[in-house]
Design an enzyme around this catalytic site. Structure first.
Site, PDB file in Angstrom:
ATOM      1  N   LYS A  76      -7.570 -11.106  -4.835  1.00 19.37           N
ATOM      2  CA  LYS A  76      -7.164 -10.936  -6.242  1.00 19.37           C
ATOM      3  C   LYS A  76      -8.369 -11.195  -7.168  1.00 19.37           C
ATOM      4  O   LYS A  76      -8.582 -10.468  -8.143  1.00 19.37           O
ATOM      5  CB  LYS A  76      -6.025 -11.900  -6.592  1.00 19.37           C
ATOM      6  CG  LYS A  76      -4.699 -11.628  -5.860  1.00 19.37           C
ATOM      7  CD  LYS A  76      -3.995 -10.382  -6.348  1.00 19.37           C
ATOM      8  CE  LYS A  76      -2.611 -10.230  -5.737  1.00 19.37           C
ATOM      9  NZ  LYS A  76      -1.965  -8.955  -6.037  1.00 19.37           N
ATOM     10  N   LYS A 111     -11.424   3.882  -8.333  1.00 17.46           N
ATOM     11  CA  LYS A 111     -12.473   4.917  -8.254  1.00 17.46           C
ATOM     12  C   LYS A 111     -11.855   6.328  -8.267  1.00 17.46           C
ATOM     13  O   LYS A 111     -12.312   7.206  -8.997  1.00 17.46           O
ATOM     14  CB  LYS A 111     -13.240   4.685  -6.943  1.00 17.46           C
ATOM     15  CG  LYS A 111     -14.570   5.344  -6.811  1.00 17.46           C
ATOM     16  CD  LYS A 111     -15.215   4.832  -5.509  1.00 17.46           C
ATOM     17  CE  LYS A 111     -16.302   5.738  -5.025  1.00 17.46           C
ATOM     18  NZ  LYS A 111     -17.569   5.549  -5.703  1.00 17.46           N
TER      19      LYS A 111
HETATM   20  N1  LIG Z   1       2.370 -13.068 -11.143  1.00 17.38           N
HETATM   21  C1  LIG Z   1       2.677 -13.776 -10.077  1.00 17.38           C
HETATM   22  O1  LIG Z   1       2.701 -15.017 -10.081  1.00 17.38           O
HETATM   23  C2  LIG Z   1       3.018 -13.082  -8.795  1.00 17.38           C
HETATM   24  C3  LIG Z   1       3.825 -13.731  -7.869  1.00 17.38           C
HETATM   25  C4  LIG Z   1       4.148 -13.067  -6.691  1.00 17.38           C
HETATM   26  C5  LIG Z   1       3.670 -11.756  -6.473  1.00 17.38           C
HETATM   27  N2  LIG Z   1       2.866 -11.176  -7.389  1.00 17.38           N
HETATM   28  C6  LIG Z   1       2.307  -9.833  -7.137  1.00 17.38           C
HETATM   29  O2  LIG Z   1       3.340  -8.872  -7.292  1.00 17.38           O
HETATM   30  C7  LIG Z   1       3.072  -7.775  -6.428  1.00 17.38           C
HETATM   31  C8  LIG Z   1       4.238  -7.482  -5.491  1.00 17.38           C
HETATM   32  O3  LIG Z   1       5.469  -7.766  -6.042  1.00 17.38           O
HETATM   33  P1  LIG Z   1       6.735  -6.871  -5.714  1.00 17.38           P
HETATM   34  O4  LIG Z   1       7.912  -7.649  -6.205  1.00 17.38           O
HETATM   35  O5  LIG Z   1       6.536  -5.506  -6.206  1.00 17.38           O
HETATM   36  O6  LIG Z   1       6.752  -6.815  -4.102  1.00 17.38           O
HETATM   37  P2  LIG Z   1       7.396  -5.697  -3.204  1.00 17.38           P
HETATM   38  O7  LIG Z   1       8.657  -5.197  -3.802  1.00 17.38           O
HETATM   39  O8  LIG Z   1       7.420  -6.290  -1.833  1.00 17.38           O
HETATM   40  O9  LIG Z   1       6.351  -4.480  -3.267  1.00 17.38           O
HETATM   41  C9  LIG Z   1       5.124  -4.464  -2.640  1.00 17.38           C
HETATM   42  C10 LIG Z   1       5.141  -3.297  -1.698  1.00 17.38           C
HETATM   43  O10 LIG Z   1       3.828  -3.058  -1.216  1.00 17.38           O
HETATM   44  C11 LIG Z   1       3.956  -2.377   0.008  1.00 17.38           C
HETATM   45  N3  LIG Z   1       2.792  -2.686   0.835  1.00 17.38           N
HETATM   46  C12 LIG Z   1       2.407  -3.899   1.300  1.00 17.38           C
HETATM   47  N4  LIG Z   1       1.348  -3.776   2.084  1.00 17.38           N
HETATM   48  C13 LIG Z   1       1.046  -2.452   2.125  1.00 17.38           C
HETATM   49  C14 LIG Z   1       0.071  -1.690   2.788  1.00 17.38           C
HETATM   50  N5  LIG Z   1      -0.814  -2.255   3.632  1.00 17.38           N
HETATM   51  N6  LIG Z   1       0.034  -0.347   2.586  1.00 17.38           N
HETATM   52  C15 LIG Z   1       0.950   0.251   1.790  1.00 17.38           C
HETATM   53  N7  LIG Z   1       1.913  -0.426   1.134  1.00 17.38           N
HETATM   54  C16 LIG Z   1       1.969  -1.757   1.307  1.00 17.38           C
HETATM   55  C17 LIG Z   1       5.233  -2.924   0.676  1.00 17.38           C
HETATM   56  O11 LIG Z   1       5.998  -1.852   1.232  1.00 17.38           O
HETATM   57  P3  LIG Z   1       5.890  -1.526   2.824  1.00 17.38           P
HETATM   58  O12 LIG Z   1       6.191  -2.817   3.528  1.00 17.38           O
HETATM   59  O13 LIG Z   1       6.884  -0.454   3.042  1.00 17.38           O
HETATM   60  O14 LIG Z   1       4.486  -1.072   3.001  1.00 17.38           O
HETATM   61  C18 LIG Z   1       5.994  -3.566  -0.463  1.00 17.38           C
HETATM   62  O15 LIG Z   1       7.284  -3.047  -0.611  1.00 17.38           O
HETATM   63  C19 LIG Z   1       1.876  -8.152  -5.580  1.00 17.38           C
HETATM   64  O16 LIG Z   1       0.710  -7.518  -6.043  1.00 17.38           O
HETATM   65  C20 LIG Z   1       1.829  -9.647  -5.715  1.00 17.38           C
HETATM   66  O17 LIG Z   1       0.547 -10.213  -5.499  1.00 17.38           O
HETATM   67  C21 LIG Z   1       2.530 -11.793  -8.546  1.00 17.38           C
END
Ligand SMILES: NC(=O)c1ccc[n+]([C@@H]2O[C@H](COP(=O)([O-])OP(=O)(O)OC[C@H]3O[C@@H](n4cnc5c(N)ncnc54)[C@H](OP(=O)(O)O)[C@@H]3O)[C@@H](O)[C@H]2O)c1
Length: 236
Positions: free
Chosen positions: A153, A114
């Site tokens: 999701k 949004k």
């Molecule tokens: N395609 C697939 O099969 C698959 C598989 C696994 C994951 N995924 C998706 O990939 C994405 C994440 O992957 P990634 O490797 O980028 O993980 P990542 O490196 O852990 O990045 C996600 C970041 O989001 C931040 N976060 C989490 N909760 C938050 C909140 N409440 N407020 C603000 N920030 C927040 C965390 O940082 P802080 O802890 O510092 O907040 C974390 O570092 C997700 O959307 C997940 O669902 C897809």
């Protein structure tokens, strides 16, 4: 002309860092938001915002900060996620934890799309206007242990589909990006940051809306898994 701006909400060592580096290489100013941004993540950004998207009102203040310092974001990536697991029984998750997961995976993503649209209205005609949500396979397949994550999701997939249809004529693009294995399965813990970065950059620079359900494979790009998903067992 001023540099275009990328905003990643939920930026960590995986997708966020790789996407930030890729867009910076191509001349974007980068804003990253997370609860506890690491030193490595912070170094990849022109602006770092410490915030928590379990409170959806954090989205508006995040956009205000980005606009004030770097300008209106032209590419917006929502990558934060929250997952309380429910082994064997979908209702083993508390209502409070389900609520938190929905806030992070759906309500704040809705608020972000949004805000992105509000900004897109003011951007020059030729700039990219792209919203990308990092999804997974759970909008089309079920897993009992991931009921709460899948509900969020799926909700956001629904929003993204409607936004893509609504804003098609304005050139605002919306994607639910879902990395898959080459045979169409979920990548689970093998999420590939650079593969997301490559794919997201290509989505951002394409002037036209592609399929909103942006299933992709590393080193291949978009792959249509609709037929595979239809014939596959519903539970993964
Ligand atoms: N395609 C697939 O099969 C698959 C598989 C696994 C994951 N995924 C998706 O990939 C994405 C994440 O992957 P990634 O490797 O980028 O993980 P990542 O490196 O852990 O990045 C996600 C970041 O989001 C931040 N976060 C989490 N909760 C938050 C909140 N409440 N407020 C603000 N920030 C927040 C965390 O940082 P802080 O802890 O510092 O907040 C974390 O570092 C997700 O959307 C997940 O669902 C897809």
């Amino acid at each position: 002309m001023s540099s275009p701006v990328l905003l990643v909400l939920g930026a960590g060592p995986g997708v966020g860092l790789a996407v930030a580096r890729k867009f910076a290489q191509h001349g974007y100013k980068v804003a990253l938001a997370a609860r506890n941004p690491s030193e490595e993540t912070s170094k990849a950004a022109d602006l770092v915002i410490k915030t928590d998207f379990s409170d959806p009102s954090a989205v508006v203040s995040t956009f205000e900060k980005v606009k004030g310092v770097l300008g209106i974001p032209s590419v917006v990536v929502y990558n934060a996620y929250s997952s309380h697991r429910s082994e064997g029984d979908p209702f083993s998750v508390s209502v409070a934890d389900f609520h938190t997961d929905l806030a992070v995976n759906a309500t704040s993503a809705f608020a972000t799309a949004k805000e992105a649209v509000k900004g897109f209205e003011y951007l020059p005609k030729d700039s990219s206007k792209t919203f990308i949500f990092t999804g997974n396979i759970l909008n089309v397949r079920q897993r009992v242990s991931l009921t709460s994550l899948g509900a969020g999701k799926s909700a956001t997939a629904h929003v993204v589909a409607n936004a893509a249809a609504t804003y098609l004529d304005k050139g605002f693009k919306f994607y639910y990006a879902d990395e898959r294995t080459p045979d169409g399965g979920p990548v689970n813990n093998d999420v590939d940051g650079p593969a997301h970065a490559e794919f997201f950059y290509n989505l951002a620079r394409d002037p036209k809306q592609g399929t909103w359900l942006a299933t992709f494979v590393k080193d291949k790009g978009y792959v249509d898994f609709t037929a595979v998903d239809r014939s596959a067992p519903i539970f993964v």
